[in-house]
Design a protein around this motif. Structure first.
Motif, PDB file in Angstrom:
ATOM      1  N   MET A 130       0.973  -1.354  -0.048  1.00  0.00           N
ATOM      2  CA  MET A 130       0.029   0.013   0.077  1.00  0.00           C
ATOM      3  C   MET A 130       0.856   1.355   0.087  1.00  0.00           C
ATOM      4  N   THR A 131       2.023   1.185   0.630  1.00  0.00           N
ATOM      5  CA  THR A 131       2.880   2.332   0.776  1.00  0.00           C
ATOM      6  C   THR A 131       3.380   2.623  -0.721  1.00  0.00           C
ATOM      7  N   HIS A 137       0.436   4.329  -2.633  1.00  0.00           N
ATOM      8  CA  HIS A 137       0.233   5.648  -2.071  1.00  0.00           C
ATOM      9  C   HIS A 137       1.148   6.517  -2.706  1.00  0.00           C
ATOM     10  N   HIS A 188      -7.021   2.537  -2.685  1.00  0.00           N
ATOM     11  CA  HIS A 188      -7.519   1.368  -2.933  1.00  0.00           C
ATOM     12  C   HIS A 188      -8.992   1.436  -2.740  1.00  0.00           C
ATOM     13  N   LEU A 206     -10.267  -1.824   0.996  1.00  0.00           N
ATOM     14  CA  LEU A 206      -9.263  -2.954   1.835  1.00  0.00           C
ATOM     15  C   LEU A 206     -10.518  -3.685   2.675  1.00  0.00           C
ATOM     16  N   VAL A 219      -2.234  -7.766  -2.276  1.00  0.00           N
ATOM     17  CA  VAL A 219      -3.485  -6.922  -2.346  1.00  0.00           C
ATOM     18  C   VAL A 219      -4.206  -7.304  -3.774  1.00  0.00           C
ATOM     19  N   TRP A 275      -8.666  -4.094  -7.478  1.00  0.00           N
ATOM     20  CA  TRP A 275      -8.271  -2.719  -7.583  1.00  0.00           C
ATOM     21  C   TRP A 275      -9.571  -1.931  -8.333  1.00  0.00           C
ATOM     22  N   ALA A 305      -5.457   8.798   1.223  1.00  0.00           N
ATOM     23  CA  ALA A 305      -4.517   7.644   1.738  1.00  0.00           C
ATOM     24  C   ALA A 305      -5.060   7.135   3.149  1.00  0.00           C
ATOM     25  N   ASP A 318      -7.230   4.411   3.498  1.00  0.00           N
ATOM     26  CA  ASP A 318      -6.788   3.183   3.425  1.00  0.00           C
ATOM     27  C   ASP A 318      -6.202   2.666   4.753  1.00  0.00           C
ATOM     28  N   LEU A 335      -6.860  -0.621   6.475  1.00  0.00           N
ATOM     29  CA  LEU A 335      -5.990  -1.603   7.217  1.00  0.00           C
ATOM     30  C   LEU A 335      -6.209  -1.760   8.599  1.00  0.00           C
ATOM     31  N   VAL A 351       0.058   4.151   5.929  1.00  0.00           N
ATOM     32  CA  VAL A 351       0.062   2.950   6.461  1.00  0.00           C
ATOM     33  C   VAL A 351       1.355   2.340   7.168  1.00  0.00           C
TER      34      VAL A 351
END
Length: 303
Positions: free
Chosen positions: A67-68, A71, A77, A80, A95, A98, A153, A156, A160, A232
């Motif tokens: 995810m980093t 982002h 996304h 999640l 992951v 999308w 972000a 997300d 998480l 994240v």
């Protein structure tokens, strides 16, 4: 997605548009099961896995790395959930899904969703399109409110945190949200409850969850974005510190236990020695008798 190559992102090898504007994707084959499958097995048989085990929590590290990466490219996304996290045959976290991802610089192109009528519980596990984007059971408050301008972000980060909640409790964060008096669950009411209700607490569902780990989860799922982790990576680092701290405590406990065993062993040896000395002393004549015998011997010598 073909440009976002990363070990923790399902690989898209090619995209084509056919007749009737049908979009086709060529993707890598993923043979492993999803985190949702693991949670389902754990609910059926708690002995299958320990929800708060380090191995499951460490999955978040790979998830966070993926995810980093996206982002950093301005991609969010927005959906999640455990169903979208899988393990391949090498136990690598990937992951998926999308379909609702968007570039932060783009306008919103989704169709509006008419929130009318009763829905089955299964609908709350499915992805919603339109002004309300995401899956209700794991949805951030800004998504549930339809405030797409605030989705970024940190949304997300909430997602998480929602996955962490599921790992800790075996349930979705909003699984126990309110139901209408007639027993029917309406999507609109459900989404409004996400916006108005307090952040769900993992310990309310699983009292064995560490308070520190619960605090990490609830911070990630804070209602206001500014109160969440900045990204994240920061969330994953907090979980990693908790794991390291727990391992350190376990190491100290093991060291103390070994020291205790050593002390017990030495005490047992000393007690056996004391017992032997005591037995020897019991067999000796009384001290007064020895003194009298010595005095008698001395008198006989003087005569």
């Amino acid at each position: 997605l073909t440009e976002m190559r990363h070990p923790n992102i399902v690989q898209v090898h090619g995209v084509s548009i056919g007749r009737g504007a049908h979009l086709s994707l060529v993707m890598e084959l993923v043979s492993g099961g999803s985190l949702f499958d693991w949670l389902r097995r754990a609910r059926r048989n708690p002995a299958v896995a320990r929800p708060a085990g380090s191995s499951m929590l460490r999955l978040l590290q790979g998830f966070a790395r993926g995810m980093t990466h996206v982002h950093s490219r301005g991609v969010i996304h927005r959906d999640l959930k455990p169903e979208n996290v899988v393990l391949d045959s090498f136990d690598q976290v990937l992951v998926l899904d999308w379909g609702l991802a968007k570039m932060e610089s783009e306008g919103e192109l989704a169709m509006r969703l008419t929130l009318r009528g009763d829905v089955a519980d299964a609908s709350l596990s499915a992805t919603l399109d339109g002004d309300i984007v995401g899956t209700p059971l794991y949805m951030a408050p800004e998504q549930a409110a339809g405030d797409l301008e605030k989705v970024d972000a940190r949304t997300d980060v909430y997602g998480l945190g929602a996955i962490l909640f599921a790992i800790l409790t075996g349930a979705a964060p909003h699984q126990n949200s309110n139901v209408s008096r007639d027993g029917k669950l309406r999507v609109k009411d459900f989404l409004e409850s996400i916006v108005s209700s307090e952040t769900p607490s993992p310990r309310n569902l699983n009292s064995t969850v560490s308070k520190d780990l619960e605090a990490i989860c609830m911070r990630a799922m804070a209602k206001e974005k500014y109160a969440r982790f900045g990204d994240v990576t920061e969330l994953a680092a907090a979980v990693e510190r908790w794991i390291a701290g727990r391992n350190e405590k376990e190491s100290r406990y093991d060291a103390m236990r070994m020291a205790g065993r050593d002390l017990k062993s030495r005490l047992c040896v000393q007690l056996r020695q004391l017992s032997a000395v005591a037995a020897f002393m019991v067999e000796l004549p009384p001290i007064q008798g020895l003194v009298n015998a010595l005095d008698q011997d001395q008198d006989e010598y003087n005569v």
